[in-house]
Every structure is written in structure tokens, then in C-alpha cells.
Scaffold this active site. Structure first.
Site, PDB file in Angstrom:
ATOM      1  N   TYR A  55       0.821  -1.215   0.000  1.00  0.00           N
ATOM      2  CA  TYR A  55       0.000   0.000   0.000  1.00  0.00           C
ATOM      3  C   TYR A  55       0.853   1.263   0.000  1.00  0.00           C
ATOM      4  O   TYR A  55       0.440   2.285  -0.552  1.00  0.00           O
ATOM      5  CB  TYR A  55      -1.000  -0.030   1.176  1.00  0.00           C
ATOM      6  N   HIS A 106     -14.417   0.918  -0.733  1.00  0.00           N
ATOM      7  CA  HIS A 106     -13.323   0.028  -0.327  1.00  0.00           C
ATOM      8  C   HIS A 106     -12.198   0.756   0.402  1.00  0.00           C
ATOM      9  O   HIS A 106     -11.091   0.242   0.478  1.00  0.00           O
ATOM     10  CB  HIS A 106     -12.781  -0.720  -1.557  1.00  0.00           C
ATOM     11  N   THR A 173     -15.842  -1.213 -14.112  1.00  0.00           N
ATOM     12  CA  THR A 173     -15.737  -2.268 -13.085  1.00  0.00           C
ATOM     13  C   THR A 173     -16.201  -3.586 -13.676  1.00  0.00           C
ATOM     14  O   THR A 173     -17.177  -3.626 -14.420  1.00  0.00           O
ATOM     15  CB  THR A 173     -16.543  -1.938 -11.798  1.00  0.00           C
TER      16      THR A 173
HETATM   17  P1  OAD Z   1     -11.397  -4.975 -12.188  1.00  0.00           P
HETATM   18  O1  OAD Z   1      -9.924  -4.992 -12.494  1.00  0.00           O
HETATM   19  O2  OAD Z   1     -12.032  -6.228 -11.740  1.00  0.00           O
HETATM   20  O3  OAD Z   1     -12.202  -4.475 -13.476  1.00  0.00           O
HETATM   21  C1  OAD Z   1     -11.767  -3.369 -14.207  1.00  0.00           C
HETATM   22  C2  OAD Z   1     -12.761  -3.092 -15.291  1.00  0.00           C
HETATM   23  O4  OAD Z   1     -12.318  -1.909 -15.958  1.00  0.00           O
HETATM   24  C3  OAD Z   1     -12.872  -4.185 -16.353  1.00  0.00           C
HETATM   25  O5  OAD Z   1     -14.239  -4.444 -16.639  1.00  0.00           O
HETATM   26  C4  OAD Z   1     -12.155  -3.585 -17.561  1.00  0.00           C
HETATM   27  O6  OAD Z   1     -12.718  -4.021 -18.799  1.00  0.00           O
HETATM   28  C5  OAD Z   1     -12.435  -2.105 -17.354  1.00  0.00           C
HETATM   29  N1  OAD Z   1     -11.475  -1.197 -18.017  1.00  0.00           N
HETATM   30  C6  OAD Z   1     -10.197  -1.402 -18.363  1.00  0.00           C
HETATM   31  N2  OAD Z   1      -9.671  -0.308 -18.936  1.00  0.00           N
HETATM   32  C7  OAD Z   1     -10.661   0.646 -18.951  1.00  0.00           C
HETATM   33  C8  OAD Z   1     -10.751   1.991 -19.388  1.00  0.00           C
HETATM   34  N3  OAD Z   1      -9.720   2.626 -19.964  1.00  0.00           N
HETATM   35  N4  OAD Z   1     -11.930   2.655 -19.223  1.00  0.00           N
HETATM   36  C9  OAD Z   1     -13.011   2.022 -18.656  1.00  0.00           C
HETATM   37  N5  OAD Z   1     -12.963   0.744 -18.234  1.00  0.00           N
HETATM   38  C10 OAD Z   1     -11.818   0.061 -18.367  1.00  0.00           C
HETATM   39  O7  OAD Z   1     -11.617  -3.778 -11.129  1.00  0.00           O
HETATM   40  P2  OAD Z   1     -12.858  -3.500 -10.171  1.00  0.00           P
HETATM   41  O8  OAD Z   1     -14.118  -4.022 -10.761  1.00  0.00           O
HETATM   42  O9  OAD Z   1     -12.786  -2.076  -9.788  1.00  0.00           O
HETATM   43  O10 OAD Z   1     -10.967  -4.278  -4.124  1.00  0.00           O
HETATM   44  O11 OAD Z   1     -12.471  -4.374  -8.923  1.00  0.00           O
HETATM   45  C11 OAD Z   1     -13.280  -4.350  -7.791  1.00  0.00           C
HETATM   46  C12 OAD Z   1     -12.451  -4.558  -6.548  1.00  0.00           C
HETATM   47  O12 OAD Z   1     -11.639  -5.709  -6.689  1.00  0.00           O
HETATM   48  C13 OAD Z   1     -11.462  -3.444  -6.275  1.00  0.00           C
HETATM   49  O13 OAD Z   1     -12.041  -2.342  -5.612  1.00  0.00           O
HETATM   50  C14 OAD Z   1     -10.432  -4.101  -5.433  1.00  0.00           C
HETATM   51  C15 OAD Z   1     -10.303  -5.402  -6.190  1.00  0.00           C
HETATM   52  O14 OAD Z   1      -9.861  -6.493  -5.524  1.00  0.00           O
HETATM   53  C16 OAD Z   1     -10.168  -4.152  -3.047  1.00  0.00           C
HETATM   54  O15 OAD Z   1      -8.975  -3.971  -3.128  1.00  0.00           O
HETATM   55  C17 OAD Z   1     -10.908  -4.253  -1.762  1.00  0.00           C
END
Ligand code: OAD
Length: 230
Positions: A55, A106, A173
Site C-alpha cells: 500500500y 473500499h 468495473t
Molecule cells: P477490475 O480490475 O475487476 O475491473 C476493471 C474493469 O475496468 C474491467 O471491466 C475492464 O474491462 C475495465 N477497463 C479497463 N480499462 C478501462 C478503461 N480505460 N476505461 C473504462 N474501463 C476500463 O476492477 P474492479 O471491478 O474495480 O478491491 O475491482 C473491484 C475490486 O476488486 C477493487 O475495488 C479491489 C479489487 O480487488 C479491493 O482492493 C478491496
């Protein structure tokens, strides 16, 4: 005229164009680290230095990145809508882009808290914390982050906000992580629903969204056109 209420749920893809890695895309953070080594209470108990360093690195990165056009666009929309952002991101890029009503589901990198007294929370900006850095009661500080296996205290407020949305937008997401992903089912049936992501995302419960298959920067521009011609 009263402004419509717009609630935006953002994830790691929102900050991708700022140069912050997502978690589950190829090259994402969870390919480089094992979740269970750095993002769980068990990991902190077993190897606190590794967790703090993980972190510390991510916090330091905040000094090297800037909000992208997607963040700036959302902050501009505050002029037209009663806006609320629910973010899964722990960075501070929505704040730095000027958005006001932000709920961090988060946690936040720029805060730490006592590992024994969770109400003792401190703003530390982008400084590192080390083993031996303690709260005012002498207990080790830990990142103010929701780790896997921990509860998500802000989820109730997020559900309430989502349930009042006239417009509900999801940006960047994968909707893999609960309870964040479950928010989709609280958006009212009559609300307008949009999803911005360059990749296919499976929306839970088979709900129907207008999909804008673009990056956060490009997709938000398109959203602006669609919304401001309501
Ligand atoms: P993910 O890494 O699971 O998903 C990221 C999403 O962003 C995917 O659907 C990609 O297709 C999309 N993406 C990639 N590039 C992009 C761009 N330029 N513009 C828009 N979208 C794009 O991340 P999260 O869904 O945020 O938790 O993950 C959720 C949680 O899992 C996080 O908050 C974290 C992680 O473990 C903790 O650390 C508690």
C-alpha cells in the site's frame, strides 16, 4: 427545475487512463500479487511489512498520476445533475478532479487507521507507514482499506443512494466483487441505466443497461451527449 439525481458507480477502469493498473485485466494487479498475500487481514497478521509496502507503493503512485478526462467530465456534470459517486477505487482522483459527493466503498489510500480501534482514522496523504507507526493509543497503524473477508461499512449508504437514482451509471468495473456489484439491483426500475467499459461485462441478475463500449474517457463524452439531450 429540480436537478435529476445521478449516481455513478466506478471501478478500477475509471483510473486506468491515469496510469493506475486495474485488478483483473491482463497485466492487472492481481496477476502480479496474490490477493491473499497483500489484501486480507490474514496477510497483515502473517507478513505486515509486505502488506504495508504494497500500500505504500500504491499511495506513492498517487503523486505520479493525474485525474483523466473521464474524472474531469464527471466533475463537470455536477453543474447539471445532483451527482453522487460511489467508487470502489481507493485512489483520490475523483476528489482531485473536483467531484464533491464521493463515497469510497473500499476505503482510501490517503487514510490509515488503528489496527485495534477502527474509529481512529488519520489522513496521511501520500506518506508511507512502517511497522512501529502507531495510533494515539499505541497500536500499529494499518491501511484504511477494506480487505477481502472484511465487511463494507459504506454499503448501506451506497444502497440508499442507488435506490434514489434517476440515472445510474457504471464505469470501469468488472462487477466481480460483492457487495459492490449487488448495487445494480437497487437502481429503480424506471431509472436510466448506462454501463461504460471497453470490454464485455456481465451485469448481475440479467439487468438491462445501455452499454457504451468505450474507455472511461471516450465513454463519458458519449454519455454527456446522451444525457444533455434528455
Ligand atoms: P477490475 O480490475 O475487476 O475491473 C476493471 C474493469 O475496468 C474491467 O471491466 C475492464 O474491462 C475495465 N477497463 C479497463 N480499462 C478501462 C478503461 N480505460 N476505461 C473504462 N474501463 C476500463 O476492477 P474492479 O471491478 O474495480 O478491491 O475491482 C473491484 C475490486 O476488486 C477493487 O475495488 C479491489 C479489487 O480487488 C479491493 O482492493 C478491496
Amino acid at each position: 427545475m429540480e436537478k435529476k439525481k445521478m449516481v455513478v458507480l466506478t471501478g478500477a477502469g475509471m483510473s486506468a487512463e491515469s496510469g493506475i493498473s486495474t485488478f483483473r485485466d491482463s497485466g492487472g494487479l492481481w496477476e502480479k500479487y496474490r490477493i491473499e498475500d497483500v489484501a486480507s487481514p490474514e496477510a497483515f497478521a502473517k507478513n505486515p511489512k509486505l502488506v504495508l509496502d504494497f500500500y505504500n507503493l500504491r499511495r506513492k503512485q498517487l503523486d505520479e498520476v493525474q485525474p483523466n478526462v473521464g474524472h474531469l467530465f464527471l466533475s463537470r456534470l455536477q453543474e447539471f445533475f445532483d451527482m453522487f459517486i460511489i467508487t470502489q477505487n481507493v485512489d483520490n482522483l475523483h476528489e482531485r478532479a473536483g467531484s464533491k459527493n464521493i463515497l469510497h466503498l473500499h476505503g482510501e489510500l490517503t487514510k490509515v487507521r488503528s489496527s485495534k480501534y477502527p474509529q481512529l482514522i488519520y489522513d496521511i496523504g501520500t506518506k508511507a507507514i512502517q511497522l512501529g507507526d502507531v495510533c494515539e493509543k499505541g497500536t500499529q497503524l494499518r491501511p484504511h482499506i477494506v480487505w477481502f473477508g472484511e465487511s463494507v461499512p459504506a454499503i448501506e449508504a451506497a444502497v440508499e443512494l442507488t435506490a434514489q437514482a434517476d440515472i445510474f451509471v457504471i464505469i470501469g468495473t468488472s462487477l466481480n466483487v460483492y457487495p459492490a456489484a449487488s448495487l445494480v439491483m437497487y437502481a429503480p426500475a424506471g431509472s436510466r441505466k448506462f454501463l461504460i467499459d471497453p470490454n464485455p461485462v456481465e451485469i448481475p441478475y440479467g439487468l438491462k443497461f445501455t452499454v457504451i463500449k468505450k474507455s472511461a474517457g471516450e465513454g463519458t463524452k458519449e454519455l454527456e451527449k446522451l444525457l444533455l439531450s434528455i
